[in-house]
Design an enzyme around this catalytic site. Structure first.
Site, PDB file in Angstrom:
ATOM      1  N   HIS A  14       0.829  -1.200   0.000  1.00  0.00           N
ATOM      2  CA  HIS A  14       0.000   0.000   0.000  1.00  0.00           C
ATOM      3  C   HIS A  14       0.863   1.249   0.000  1.00  0.00           C
ATOM      4  O   HIS A  14       2.070   1.201   0.225  1.00  0.00           O
ATOM      5  CB  HIS A  14      -0.979   0.018   1.193  1.00  0.00           C
ATOM      6  CG  HIS A  14      -0.361   0.179   2.549  1.00  0.00           C
ATOM      7  ND1 HIS A  14      -1.114   0.354   3.693  1.00  0.00           N
ATOM      8  CD2 HIS A  14       0.929   0.191   2.968  1.00  0.00           C
ATOM      9  CE1 HIS A  14      -0.319   0.476   4.739  1.00  0.00           C
ATOM     10  NE2 HIS A  14       0.912   0.375   4.329  1.00  0.00           N
ATOM     11  N   CYS A  33       5.610   6.418   4.706  1.00  0.00           N
ATOM     12  CA  CYS A  33       4.500   5.580   4.205  1.00  0.00           C
ATOM     13  C   CYS A  33       3.834   6.211   2.989  1.00  0.00           C
ATOM     14  O   CYS A  33       2.983   5.599   2.349  1.00  0.00           O
ATOM     15  CB  CYS A  33       3.473   5.338   5.302  1.00  0.00           C
ATOM     16  SG  CYS A  33       4.149   4.432   6.690  1.00  0.00           S
ATOM     17  N   HIS A  39       4.920   0.295  -0.303  1.00  0.00           N
ATOM     18  CA  HIS A  39       5.719  -0.678   0.456  1.00  0.00           C
ATOM     19  C   HIS A  39       4.785  -1.804   0.877  1.00  0.00           C
ATOM     20  O   HIS A  39       3.558  -1.664   0.803  1.00  0.00           O
ATOM     21  CB  HIS A  39       6.369  -0.008   1.680  1.00  0.00           C
ATOM     22  CG  HIS A  39       5.360   0.544   2.640  1.00  0.00           C
ATOM     23  ND1 HIS A  39       4.792   1.790   2.495  1.00  0.00           N
ATOM     24  CD2 HIS A  39       4.773   0.000   3.723  1.00  0.00           C
ATOM     25  CE1 HIS A  39       3.916   1.993   3.450  1.00  0.00           C
ATOM     26  NE2 HIS A  39       3.872   0.910   4.222  1.00  0.00           N
ATOM     27  N   HIS A  41       3.569  -5.192   3.499  1.00  0.00           N
ATOM     28  CA  HIS A  41       3.507  -5.723   4.869  1.00  0.00           C
ATOM     29  C   HIS A  41       3.159  -7.199   4.814  1.00  0.00           C
ATOM     30  O   HIS A  41       2.389  -7.625   3.928  1.00  0.00           O
ATOM     31  CB  HIS A  41       2.403  -5.030   5.685  1.00  0.00           C
ATOM     32  CG  HIS A  41       2.690  -3.615   6.022  1.00  0.00           C
ATOM     33  ND1 HIS A  41       3.570  -3.252   7.015  1.00  0.00           N
ATOM     34  CD2 HIS A  41       2.223  -2.458   5.486  1.00  0.00           C
ATOM     35  CE1 HIS A  41       3.618  -1.927   7.094  1.00  0.00           C
ATOM     36  NE2 HIS A  41       2.815  -1.419   6.167  1.00  0.00           N
ATOM     37  N   ASP A  79      -4.748 -10.940  -0.579  1.00  0.00           N
ATOM     38  CA  ASP A  79      -3.410 -11.530  -0.533  1.00  0.00           C
ATOM     39  C   ASP A  79      -2.655 -11.229  -1.831  1.00  0.00           C
ATOM     40  O   ASP A  79      -3.165 -11.459  -2.922  1.00  0.00           O
ATOM     41  CB  ASP A  79      -3.504 -13.044  -0.303  1.00  0.00           C
ATOM     42  CG  ASP A  79      -2.153 -13.648   0.053  1.00  0.00           C
ATOM     43  OD1 ASP A  79      -1.290 -12.923   0.602  1.00  0.00           O
ATOM     44  OD2 ASP A  79      -1.953 -14.848  -0.218  1.00  0.00           O
ATOM     45  N   HIS A  80      -1.461 -10.680  -1.685  1.00  0.00           N
ATOM     46  CA  HIS A  80      -0.621 -10.265  -2.811  1.00  0.00           C
ATOM     47  C   HIS A  80      -1.298  -9.202  -3.677  1.00  0.00           C
ATOM     48  O   HIS A  80      -1.066  -9.134  -4.889  1.00  0.00           O
ATOM     49  CB  HIS A  80      -0.148 -11.479  -3.635  1.00  0.00           C
ATOM     50  CG  HIS A  80       0.877 -12.283  -2.897  1.00  0.00           C
ATOM     51  ND1 HIS A  80       0.540 -13.136  -1.868  1.00  0.00           N
ATOM     52  CD2 HIS A  80       2.222 -12.311  -2.981  1.00  0.00           C
ATOM     53  CE1 HIS A  80       1.634 -13.672  -1.368  1.00  0.00           C
ATOM     54  NE2 HIS A  80       2.677 -13.180  -2.019  1.00  0.00           N
ATOM     55  N   GLU A 130      -0.228  -5.453  11.738  1.00  0.00           N
ATOM     56  CA  GLU A 130       0.416  -4.865  10.565  1.00  0.00           C
ATOM     57  C   GLU A 130       1.922  -5.095  10.656  1.00  0.00           C
ATOM     58  O   GLU A 130       2.579  -5.404   9.664  1.00  0.00           O
ATOM     59  CB  GLU A 130       0.099  -3.370  10.534  1.00  0.00           C
ATOM     60  CG  GLU A 130       0.704  -2.621   9.376  1.00  0.00           C
ATOM     61  CD  GLU A 130       0.573  -1.123   9.589  1.00  0.00           C
ATOM     62  OE1 GLU A 130      -0.073  -0.474   8.757  1.00  0.00           O
ATOM     63  OE2 GLU A 130       1.103  -0.597  10.589  1.00  0.00           O
TER      64      GLU A 130
END
Ligand code: NI
Length: 141
Positions: A14, A33, A39, A41, A79-80, A130
């Site tokens: 994100h 951020c 980046h 997580h 996911d991904h 997170e």
């Protein structure tokens, strides 16, 4: 009352950025951020359900059924994924983990009503780690 919690790791990227703010305001508010390239997580979603154990099975609900619901309602979507671009429910929202927890909670509640209607178990908690330091939680009383 019994509670079962299950943890589901997923990875997503994100960029924290609000279209309502100027570049400078975004940079000031979100710091690194707000990096234009984003980046990632390794999040951990924890889903808490509570209720009464089924007298026949001795379980709140079969774990495989919960896994299937979480996969379909949540993991297949995030996911991904890039949370700014790929996830319909996140469009127009700053993809903070606060917003992600609220959206995931909504998806789970909708899926729960459809698939687990009438069972003596309910969704009572959605928690997202997170990082090792930051955890966000939505509870349903
Ligand atoms: Ni982040």
């Amino acid at each position: 009352m019994l509670r079962l919690s299950k943890r589901y790791p997923f990875s997503a990227s994100h960029r924290l950025h609000s279209s309502e703010l100027s570049e400078q305001e975004n940079a000031r508010l979100f710091g690194k951020c707000n990096n234009p390239f984003g980046h990632g997580h390794n999040y951990v979603l924890e889903v808490g359900v509570c209720g009464e154990a089924d007298p026949e099975s001795g379980m709140l609900l079969p774990r495989a059924e919960l896994d299937r619901l979480v996969r379909k309602a949540v993991l297949d979507k995030v996911d991904h994924a890039n949370l700014n671009a790929d996830v319909a429910g996140m469009r127009g929202l700053v993809p903070t983990t606060e917003n992600l927890a609220l959206v995931i909670g909504r998806w789970l509640r909708e899926a729960w009503e459809k698939e687990f209607d009438g069972r003596p178990v309910r969704l009572d908690r959605v928690r997202i780690e997170e990082t090792a330091r930051n955890t966000f939680e939505v509870t349903y009383g």
